[in-house]
Design a protein around this motif. Structure first.
Motif, short mmCIF file in Angstrom:
data_model
loop_
_atom_site.label_atom_id
_atom_site.label_comp_id
_atom_site.label_asym_id
_atom_site.label_seq_id
_atom_site.Cartn_x
_atom_site.Cartn_y
_atom_site.Cartn_z
N GLU A 238 0.84 -1.19 0.00
CA GLU A 238 0.00 0.00 0.00
C GLU A 238 0.88 1.24 0.00
OE1 GLU A 238 -2.73 2.02 3.27
OE2 GLU A 238 -3.60 0.14 2.51
N VAL A 239 0.62 2.16 -0.91
CA VAL A 239 1.40 3.39 -1.02
C VAL A 239 0.45 4.58 -1.14
CG1 VAL A 239 3.35 2.24 -2.12
CG2 VAL A 239 1.55 3.23 -3.54
N PRO A 240 0.90 5.76 -0.77
CA PRO A 240 0.04 6.95 -0.89
C PRO A 240 0.01 7.47 -2.32
CG PRO A 240 2.14 7.58 0.03
CD PRO A 240 2.18 6.09 -0.11
N MET A 241 -1.08 8.12 -2.68
CA MET A 241 -1.19 8.86 -3.93
C MET A 241 -1.13 10.34 -3.56
SD MET A 241 -4.29 6.66 -5.61
CE MET A 241 -4.73 8.04 -6.65
N ALA A 242 -0.15 11.05 -4.11
CA ALA A 242 0.04 12.44 -3.70
C ALA A 242 0.37 13.30 -4.91
CB ALA A 242 1.16 12.54 -2.66
N ILE A 243 0.00 14.59 -4.79
CA ILE A 243 0.33 15.60 -5.79
C ILE A 243 0.94 16.77 -5.05
CG2 ILE A 243 -0.57 17.17 -7.53
CD1 ILE A 243 -2.80 15.22 -8.06
N GLN A 244 2.21 17.06 -5.35
CA GLN A 244 2.94 18.16 -4.71
C GLN A 244 2.86 18.06 -3.18
OE1 GLN A 244 1.29 21.72 -6.39
NE2 GLN A 244 2.43 21.53 -8.29
N GLY A 245 3.07 16.86 -2.67
CA GLY A 245 3.08 16.63 -1.25
C GLY A 245 1.71 16.52 -0.60
N ARG A 246 0.64 16.73 -1.36
CA ARG A 246 -0.72 16.63 -0.81
C ARG A 246 -1.28 15.25 -1.12
NH1 ARG A 246 -5.53 17.58 -3.38
NH2 ARG A 246 -4.40 18.51 -5.12
N VAL A 247 -1.60 14.48 -0.07
CA VAL A 247 -2.12 13.13 -0.24
C VAL A 247 -3.55 13.21 -0.75
CG1 VAL A 247 -2.71 10.97 0.91
CG2 VAL A 247 -0.63 12.18 1.55
N THR A 248 -3.81 12.56 -1.89
CA THR A 248 -5.15 12.57 -2.49
C THR A 248 -5.83 11.22 -2.42
OG1 THR A 248 -4.23 12.05 -4.68
CG2 THR A 248 -4.46 14.38 -4.10
N GLY A 249 -5.11 10.20 -1.95
CA GLY A 249 -5.73 8.88 -1.86
C GLY A 249 -4.69 7.82 -1.53
N ARG A 250 -5.09 6.57 -1.61
CA ARG A 250 -4.20 5.45 -1.35
C ARG A 250 -4.35 4.43 -2.47
NH1 ARG A 250 -0.68 6.60 2.59
NH2 ARG A 250 -0.37 4.39 2.91
N MET A 251 -3.24 3.72 -2.77
CA MET A 251 -3.28 2.64 -3.75
C MET A 251 -2.77 1.37 -3.09
SD MET A 251 -1.53 2.31 -7.54
CE MET A 251 -2.84 3.26 -8.31
N ARG A 252 -3.51 0.30 -3.24
CA ARG A 252 -3.19 -0.98 -2.63
C ARG A 252 -3.15 -2.03 -3.72
NH1 ARG A 252 -3.92 -3.05 2.69
NH2 ARG A 252 -4.33 -5.29 2.77
N ALA A 253 -2.09 -2.86 -3.72
CA ALA A 253 -1.94 -3.88 -4.75
C ALA A 253 -1.42 -5.17 -4.14
CB ALA A 253 -0.98 -3.40 -5.85
N ARG A 254 -1.76 -6.27 -4.77
CA ARG A 254 -1.29 -7.59 -4.36
C ARG A 254 -0.50 -8.19 -5.52
NH1 ARG A 254 -3.84 -12.18 -1.15
NH2 ARG A 254 -2.98 -14.08 -2.04
N THR A 255 0.73 -8.62 -5.22
CA THR A 255 1.56 -9.18 -6.28
C THR A 255 1.10 -10.59 -6.59
OG1 THR A 255 3.20 -10.11 -4.77
CG2 THR A 255 3.52 -7.84 -5.48
N SER A 256 1.24 -10.97 -7.86
CA SER A 256 0.88 -12.32 -8.28
C SER A 256 2.08 -13.09 -8.80
CB SER A 256 -0.19 -12.24 -9.37
OG SER A 256 0.29 -11.49 -10.48
N ILE A 257 3.29 -12.50 -8.66
CA ILE A 257 4.52 -13.16 -9.13
C ILE A 257 5.31 -13.63 -7.92
CG2 ILE A 257 6.66 -12.91 -10.43
CD1 ILE A 257 5.36 -10.75 -12.05
N PRO A 258 5.41 -14.93 -7.65
CA PRO A 258 6.19 -15.40 -6.50
C PRO A 258 7.65 -14.98 -6.62
CG PRO A 258 4.82 -17.16 -7.41
CD PRO A 258 4.79 -16.03 -8.39
N GLY A 259 8.21 -14.56 -5.52
CA GLY A 259 9.63 -14.18 -5.50
C GLY A 259 9.91 -12.79 -5.97
N LEU A 260 8.88 -12.01 -6.35
CA LEU A 260 9.12 -10.63 -6.78
C LEU A 260 9.57 -9.81 -5.57
CD1 LEU A 260 8.86 -8.47 -9.04
CD2 LEU A 260 6.56 -8.02 -8.17
N PRO A 261 10.76 -9.19 -5.63
CA PRO A 261 11.26 -8.43 -4.48
C PRO A 261 10.27 -7.33 -4.09
CG PRO A 261 12.99 -8.72 -6.12
CD PRO A 261 11.71 -9.18 -6.75
N PRO A 262 9.97 -7.22 -2.79
CA PRO A 262 9.01 -6.19 -2.35
C PRO A 262 9.42 -4.79 -2.74
CG PRO A 262 9.44 -7.78 -0.59
CD PRO A 262 10.42 -8.08 -1.68
N GLU A 263 10.75 -4.52 -2.70
CA GLU A 263 11.18 -3.16 -3.04
C GLU A 263 10.92 -2.83 -4.50
OE1 GLU A 263 14.72 -6.00 -2.98
OE2 GLU A 263 13.03 -5.48 -1.67
#
Length: 538
Positions: A238-263
């Protein structure tokens, strides 16, 4: 003064590099450091040192490979290369010399003797391996080099596959970015773009939650990012959605590739989140712009329509004045003739009919003048029944021609009401006209004027037996410019203007309709606080 002897020390261990540097610099040598074999080769070619001290046991590119590679460069074929090694197994000396070194110094070094050992090689000391032994160790060295080369080829292929995948991902991000930022519809963005985006980036799903403008982010989502286990086959980020430092929402995703580095997954998601944030903001601004443009168009149309109505009103006033002059003569002479004609004359009744019709025309003209006259909003205490009757008199002829019957019902002893009479007449006229238009094949319009329960308001009902209003249109009938009439008959402003007038009086308009059975419009006008009863008129 001669330049100091330049020594290149290739060693992966930083502690060993610092120790050797301290000892040799103290002995008057110039020392250059390299942290691995590849860097050592690059510095050797560029710096052309007098002596290369080469550690044998190094990761990725060991001393054997480094020595062999250095000898492949013409400028380094005669360079002095001395190995620093802790190897003490049988054959290690021969392998070192066969790889291209001129000798070796054992590790760990003796700091007291180390400068002297280096000096010996600089003065010409060299070690050799017997030719008979050299062939055997050369074959072994070549075999090791080939194996290492194959291993590195495999590693490069793996890296290349990763680079190819990353390039493909970057191309997808570029394409997706263009698609996202060009999307100006929030519903299409969430329903069409995001599912395809998730699939192309290796996510099983992507969710977006937007914050309303001016609403602070909930405290439970204060962290900049969050990574959680999502079972055995991926992670949830989960990461923030921001424009010029102003948070406008959140984005949440689930990976479907095993072993994909989190970073890596988080980095990709942050890029997408920033693009979606821009797209969402653009969509919000675009929708706001559309609403403003629609309001401007409506305002412009209202101004045009108001200008037309004003022109029509002025024309009606002029026509009414022109009619008044001959009507005055007609009514005057008809009255004189009626008074001078004997009661027994057969023309007496005809003259009375002319007189009555002329009076009716005069009342219609006066009502038309009142209706068309431009005036400020001004209330007066009146009997609402008379205002309704005056309005119906204007439309009576049209009703007869439309084969429609108007039934009037008035309650007894209705209280006086404080209204702007011309504006309320306009409301009544609009409602009656709409009712007649809803009965193209004839019908009955019943107009009822009564006191509301508890004597708090006056109810004026207009009930027709016309076609009724479909449910789909019922919620929109008071919208400006909404009409189902042909362009030549309706502007869509009648009910909107009527509602505005009634609301300005503190009242409301209620509507009930059933397709095929007719409609009922009820105007509720509040009574003044100090109510007065009118005379009993029927």
């Amino acid at each position: 003064m001669a330049d100091p002897v330049k020594i290149l020390h290739v060693e992966d261990n930083p502690d060993n590099r610092r120790l050797v540097r301290r000892v040799l610099v103290g002995a008057g040598y110039q020392v250059i450091d390299a942290a691995d074999g590849l860097e050592g080769i690059e510095l050797a070619v560029r710096e052309q040192p007098d002596l290369i001290l080469l550690d044998i046991n190094m990761p990725r590119f060991d001393g054997y490979e480094a020595a062999a590679a250095m000898r492949a460069f013409p400028a380094l074929q005669s360079s002095l290369i001395v190995a620093l090694t802790a190897y003490t197994n049988s054959g290690d000396r021969e392998r070192i010399l066969t790889a291209g070194c001129n000798g070796y110094i054992a590790k760990p070094i003796d700091v007291d003797r180390f400068p002297e050992q280096v000096e010996e090689f600089l003065r010409g000391k060299r070690e050799y391996v017997a030719p008979a032994q050299q062939t055997q160790y050369l074959r072994e060295l070549n075999r090791g080099l080939v194996q290492n080369l194959l291993k590195k080829i495999q590693e490069l292929e793996h890296v290349n596959r990763g680079l190819t995948a990353r390039t493909s991902q970057l191309e997808s991000l570029h394409h997706i970015g263009e698609m996202i930022t060009s999307q100006l519809n929030l519903h299409a963005l969430a329903g069409e773009v995001l599912p395809g985006l998730a699939k192309s980036l290796g996510f099983s799903e992507i969710e977006v939650s937007l914050l309303s403008p001016g609403v602070p982010e909930p405290p439970t989502r204060a962290r900049s990012s969050r990574t959680e286990p999502a079972g055995d086959d991926g992670i949830t980020i989960e990461v923030p959605m921001a424009i010029q430092g102003r948070v406008t929402g959140r984005m949440r995703a689930r990976t479907s590739i095993p072993g994909l580095p989190p970073e890596d997954a988080e980095q990709v998601l942050r890029i997408v989140a920033s693009q979606v944030a821009v797209a969402a903001e653009n969509a919000r601004l675009y929708e706001g712009l559309q609403r403003q443009m629609e309001e401007l168009r409506n305002t412009e149309a209202q101004l045009v329509q108001s200008a037309k109505l004003a022109a029509i009103g002025e024309l009606a006033a002029n026509v009414a004045h022109e009619i008044n002059n001959p009507m005055t003569s007609i009514l005057g002479y008809a009255t004189l003739l009626h008074e001078e004609t004997p009661e027994t004359s057969p023309r007496k009744e005809t003259l009375k009919l002319i007189q009555n019709e002329s009076l009716r025309i005069r009342e219609i003209v006066r009502a038309l003048l009142d209706f068309s006259r431009q005036r400020d909003f001004a209330k007066e205490l009146v009997d609402i029944r008379q205002a309704v009757k005056d309005t119906l008199a204007l439309i009576q002829r049209h009703a007869v021609l439309s084969n429609c019957k108007i039934v009037e019902q008035y309650g007894d002893k209705l209280p006086l009401i404080e209204i702007d009479v011309p504006q309320c007449k306009q409301v009544f006229l609009n409602l009656v006209t709409n009712a007649l238009d809803a009965m193209p094949h004839g019908g009955t319009l019943t107009v009822t004027v009564t006191a509301a329960p508890h004597d708090e308001a006056i109810r004026i009902e207009f009930a027709d037996t016309g076609t009724g209003i479909p449910d789909a249109n019922l919620a929109r009938i008071f919208e400006p410019f909404f009409t189902t009439k042909p362009a030549v008959k309706g502007t869509g402003l009648g009910l909107s203007v009527s509602l505005g007038i009634v609301q300005a009086h503190g009242g409301t308009i209620e509507v009930a309709s059933e397709p095929g059975k007719g409609s009922r419009f009820t105007v509720l006008l509040p009574l003044p606080k100090n109510k007065k009863r009118s005379p009993d008129r029927r």
